[in-house]
Design an enzyme around this catalytic site. Sequence first.
Site, PDB file in Angstrom:
ATOM      1  CE  LYS A   1      -2.700   2.718   3.229  1.00  0.00           C
ATOM      2  NZ  LYS A   1      -3.234   2.769   4.598  1.00  0.00           N
TER       3      LYS A   1
ATOM      4  CG  ASP B   1      -7.481   3.910   2.025  1.00  0.00           C
ATOM      5  OD1 ASP B   1      -8.340   3.506   1.208  1.00  0.00           O
ATOM      6  OD2 ASP B   1      -7.503   5.054   2.488  1.00  0.00           O
TER       7      ASP B   1
END
Length: 236
Positions: free
Chosen positions: A143, A161
């Site tokens: 991420k 997210d």
Amino acid sequence: MAVGSRKGEAPKRRPARRRSGTKLTRAQIEEMFARFEALDPDPRTELNYRNPFTLLVAVVLSAQATDASVNRCTPALFEIAETPEKMAALAEEDVSERIKTIGLFRNKAKNVIALSKKIVAEHGGKVPESREDLEALPGVGRKTANVVLNVAFGQPTIAIDTHIFRVSNRTGLAPGKTPLQVEETLERVIPDRYKRHAHHWLILHGRYVCKARKPECWRCHIADLCTFKKKIEAPT
């Protein structure tokens, strides 16, 4: 005569085409992102940063913390260490003291110094521009790497997210049980021309409209495209 029809009968309509992994049609996805673009043609991250390195640090610090909380503590940190070389020269206590208002600050301070040292030693003091090299840095996962690649280097990556994961599942855009599954579906279904900004559009939509506890469907500009069955009406 159209395939599948008999003489004198109207041709059967073909079902709208869907891409693998999504509940929406190609036309619906195109329309969804066209609306995002019309509302916000140039979306930006809400994290404050000065350069690719400070962006990387800010994203590492934002794990399990809000952007607002990170923005409150990074000015004091970046004032004394806006480069890998300067950050690597600090003691963990120096970093911890400046970021102690965010969660897991001690471990994050350790990672920030360690990744700074590795950038200096292995990348000549420059933040690497590949996912593989970024993920090899302490405290950096997929991420974080995707955020840096997208924001700092303009690559069409999508960082999953909690907001993007929720919006992708709730709207039917990219249902999935894991962040990687959602990311892979988004990569397949989002038209190329929208991928550069898709990450930010979905995050901001989840943060301010398609909220976790109570989505504000009454003011959602893609509500008619969304597959969510329990749409919330405007409060009276």
